[in-house]
Design a protein around this motif. Sequence first.
Motif, short mmCIF file in Angstrom:
data_model
loop_
_atom_site.label_atom_id
_atom_site.label_comp_id
_atom_site.label_asym_id
_atom_site.label_seq_id
_atom_site.Cartn_x
_atom_site.Cartn_y
_atom_site.Cartn_z
N ASP A 245 50.43 46.51 33.39
CA ASP A 245 51.04 45.44 32.59
C ASP A 245 50.38 45.26 31.22
OD1 ASP A 245 52.68 44.95 34.74
OD2 ASP A 245 51.45 43.33 35.54
N SER A 246 49.31 45.98 30.95
CA SER A 246 48.52 45.73 29.74
C SER A 246 49.35 45.83 28.46
CB SER A 246 47.35 46.71 29.69
OG SER A 246 46.62 46.58 28.50
N GLY A 247 50.14 46.90 28.33
CA GLY A 247 50.93 47.07 27.11
C GLY A 247 51.97 45.99 26.95
N GLU A 248 52.62 45.63 28.05
CA GLU A 248 53.64 44.58 27.99
C GLU A 248 53.04 43.24 27.61
OE1 GLU A 248 56.18 41.78 31.02
OE2 GLU A 248 54.43 42.97 31.62
N LEU A 249 51.93 42.86 28.25
CA LEU A 249 51.30 41.56 27.96
C LEU A 249 50.77 41.51 26.54
CD1 LEU A 249 49.39 41.07 31.34
CD2 LEU A 249 51.38 39.77 30.56
N SER A 250 50.21 42.61 26.06
CA SER A 250 49.70 42.65 24.69
C SER A 250 50.83 42.53 23.68
CB SER A 250 48.91 43.94 24.45
OG SER A 250 47.79 44.02 25.30
N ALA A 251 51.91 43.25 23.91
CA ALA A 251 53.06 43.17 23.01
C ALA A 251 53.69 41.79 23.03
CB ALA A 251 54.09 44.24 23.38
N ALA A 252 53.76 41.18 24.22
CA ALA A 252 54.34 39.84 24.34
C ALA A 252 53.50 38.82 23.60
CB ALA A 252 54.47 39.45 25.81
N ALA A 253 52.18 38.92 23.72
CA ALA A 253 51.31 37.98 23.00
C ALA A 253 51.42 38.18 21.50
CB ALA A 253 49.86 38.16 23.46
N PHE A 254 51.42 39.42 21.06
CA PHE A 254 51.51 39.72 19.63
C PHE A 254 52.81 39.18 19.03
CE2 PHE A 254 53.07 42.57 16.29
CZ PHE A 254 52.04 42.48 15.37
N ALA A 255 53.92 39.35 19.75
CA ALA A 255 55.23 38.97 19.23
C ALA A 255 55.66 37.59 19.69
CB ALA A 255 56.27 40.01 19.66
N LEU A 256 54.75 36.87 20.38
CA LEU A 256 55.12 35.59 21.00
C LEU A 256 56.41 35.76 21.80
CD1 LEU A 256 54.27 32.86 18.33
CD2 LEU A 256 53.13 33.30 20.51
N PRO B 69 53.35 31.59 29.98
CA PRO B 69 53.36 31.05 28.61
C PRO B 69 51.97 30.71 28.09
CG PRO B 69 54.19 29.44 30.18
CD PRO B 69 54.09 30.73 30.92
N LEU B 70 51.09 30.17 28.95
CA LEU B 70 49.74 29.83 28.50
C LEU B 70 48.99 31.08 28.09
CD1 LEU B 70 47.53 27.69 28.09
CD2 LEU B 70 46.83 28.11 30.46
N TYR B 71 49.06 32.11 28.92
CA TYR B 71 48.38 33.37 28.60
C TYR B 71 48.89 33.94 27.29
CZ TYR B 71 46.85 38.22 28.94
OH TYR B 71 46.29 39.44 28.68
N THR B 72 50.20 33.89 27.09
CA THR B 72 50.80 34.47 25.89
C THR B 72 50.35 33.71 24.64
OG1 THR B 72 52.71 35.12 27.21
CG2 THR B 72 52.96 35.15 24.83
N LEU B 73 50.33 32.38 24.72
CA LEU B 73 49.93 31.58 23.56
C LEU B 73 48.45 31.78 23.23
CD1 LEU B 73 51.93 28.34 24.42
CD2 LEU B 73 52.33 29.85 22.46
N LEU B 74 47.61 31.79 24.26
CA LEU B 74 46.19 32.04 24.04
C LEU B 74 45.99 33.47 23.52
CD1 LEU B 74 44.63 30.38 27.22
CD2 LEU B 74 44.49 29.55 24.86
N VAL C 161 54.69 23.40 28.95
CA VAL C 161 54.43 24.66 28.24
C VAL C 161 55.50 25.70 28.57
CG1 VAL C 161 52.96 25.72 30.03
CG2 VAL C 161 52.58 26.29 27.62
N TYR C 162 56.18 25.54 29.70
CA TYR C 162 57.24 26.49 30.06
C TYR C 162 58.48 26.36 29.19
CZ TYR C 162 54.85 28.51 34.04
OH TYR C 162 53.98 29.22 34.82
N LEU C 163 58.57 25.28 28.41
CA LEU C 163 59.66 25.20 27.43
C LEU C 163 59.54 26.32 26.39
CD1 LEU C 163 59.88 21.34 26.81
CD2 LEU C 163 61.40 22.78 28.18
N TYR C 164 58.36 26.89 26.31
CA TYR C 164 58.14 28.05 25.44
C TYR C 164 59.15 29.16 25.75
CZ TYR C 164 55.84 32.46 24.14
OH TYR C 164 55.56 33.71 23.66
N LEU C 165 59.50 29.33 27.04
CA LEU C 165 60.36 30.45 27.44
C LEU C 165 61.76 30.37 26.82
CD1 LEU C 165 59.34 30.84 31.20
CD2 LEU C 165 58.28 31.84 29.18
#
Length: 644
Positions: free
Chosen positions: A34-45, A54-59, A208-212
């Motif tokens: 999942d590393s590439g997916e999580l990194s790309a998701a965080a980078f692109a919000l 959502p918390l992991y992505t924002l942090l 925080v799930y409203l982020y989705l």
Amino acid sequence: MRPINSRFFIPTALIIAVFTVYLRTDCPTIYLGDSGELSAAAFALGIPHGSGYPLYTLLGKLFCMVPLGNIGFRMNLMSNFFALLTLLLVYACILQIAHSRISAFVGACILAFIPAVWSQTIMAEVYTLHTFFVALLVWILLWWDKKREPYVLVLFALATGVSFGNHMQTVMLAPAVFYLILASDRKALLRPRPFLILTAFLLLPLLVYLYLPIRTSAGAAIHWGDPDTLDRFLAHVTGRSHRGGYVLNKAPGEYLIRARETIHFVWLQFGVVLMLALWGWLRLKIRRWQVFILMVILFDFAYTIFLNTISLKITVFTLPTCVVLAILIGVGVSDILERCRRITSVGAGIQNAVRVAFCIMPIPFLFFNFKPHDYSRNYTATEHALNIFRTMGSGSTLFVEADNNAFPVAYSRIVEREREDVNVYDRFNIIFKMPYVGEARETFVGKWKEYRNFLEGHIIERARPASVFYSIFEPASVSLPEGYSLVPYGVLYQVRSGKGPSHIFRVENVFRYYATESFYDKFERDFHSREISSHFFYRYGVFVFMTGNPKLGLRYMRKASRIGYDDTAIHSAIGTFLAREGLFEEAQRELELMSLYYDDISIVHNNWGYFYHRKGEFEKAIRSFRKAIAVKPDRLAYGKGKKP
């Protein structure tokens, strides 16, 4: 000279020493899984797989702004950071219970170097943030049990809600938490006013799930599950869209095997040091805390055994168990040290020797686990994505399937902006969505796989000849339009039309363009790295075979088999290829290895049918094909055999 203040020196030394080791072993970029997916998701919000994190992505977005290395490495630093905070909290928990800094150091340091924790600190993953919250909640409960102040319980509710913003597995702590609070002070939870206040502080962070839906509506680069309607939102957050395939779908005997594997997995983390954890549990002075820790472990095991059937080789489980066991180890060490102190016949020299022995106890964990977790030279994920893109020309179309193919490609495309001239489509329609063709969206009735075949067929028929590629591990899953075939082409499969050459390797060698440093390096590999590396050498072996050097090709096939020893797909691919080439003895060996590991017995029967057919034993082939069809009658590929 001013004496050293051990109150601050020991935890500071712990963090500096452990961080140095983590930094030395960090993967230099994204990893597989999942590393590439999580990194790309965080980078692109963006929005990663369920529950959306959502918390992991924002942090993670904050860590993406750290001016060190590439985005993948910055996300790995985030894993380091929360792992270190977890160790500090475990240290603090042991100190609260046992009042011994040496014991706290030993327990926290052992936790730092067990494989389950170490493996998650050197790559972008959600689990060190999860262990941080597990340790934080235990620490707050210890604080509340000592003070019994209402505001501490409110803080606990708030922290629990925030924890749910990262990982829904937090719910597995609920039975133990409710027991501890009710056994300590029922009124603190059951009176209407405190209950309403605690509920409010628990639910408030869930906003925080409203982020989705917000980021879905904003058109984020990754919006997995499109959770911008109530039904899709609930399906994504609860994991309903995929959880059904993991929950309570095994036979009783299979659950017994899973339970044995889980117990063995925990034993591999700690070994005989678990005896110290058992002693620490027995020496806990408050019975309700004994029950609390036991319930944490039991419900964590229940989650691992019954609510998720992903292999323990692929995904790490039982991390809450590891956290509380580390705390118990510290308590056990403290009790032994206290007993040595009380025995008058034990002199100061022996007491100091016992302290030193306990202090060096984490060293074997560091020593034996260092090499398997040294990912400092592991560029497998980025090299794999680079090789995929180097295989195609401008304007090509790429269909990707499986995490270890799709997620490195997602990172390279979204973060590094590589090969924007290539059309990329995700075969599960999750990250890179397929375009709807004509009125098919309104008129097509059937399963997604059938609809996917329909869409892929239209895309292939409208594309330039030989410009469509597949990045997949199971070519039998592809259903092409009539007149088209799938042939190996580097690490990809190329769609060919008409009566072109059956093996395109004879006219072009794309392997000479590939980045291969990580594939030939001799560092130890986990399941993800073994999968990519074994398939790389298998595909290279196919190429060598087709250039007229079967002896060398077979050598690469054997290397692929050794690397992917527990990968059923690689044994299946090698076995069917060698059967086609008439190397039946080698093919039989590979298919026997496949049969040993494969969960899908229908594929086992199908491949044996292909083997017997190529060998000329037609009666055996017919029996095997019939068995395969009986198990999975709706699988269209049966009877055709797998193609390499």
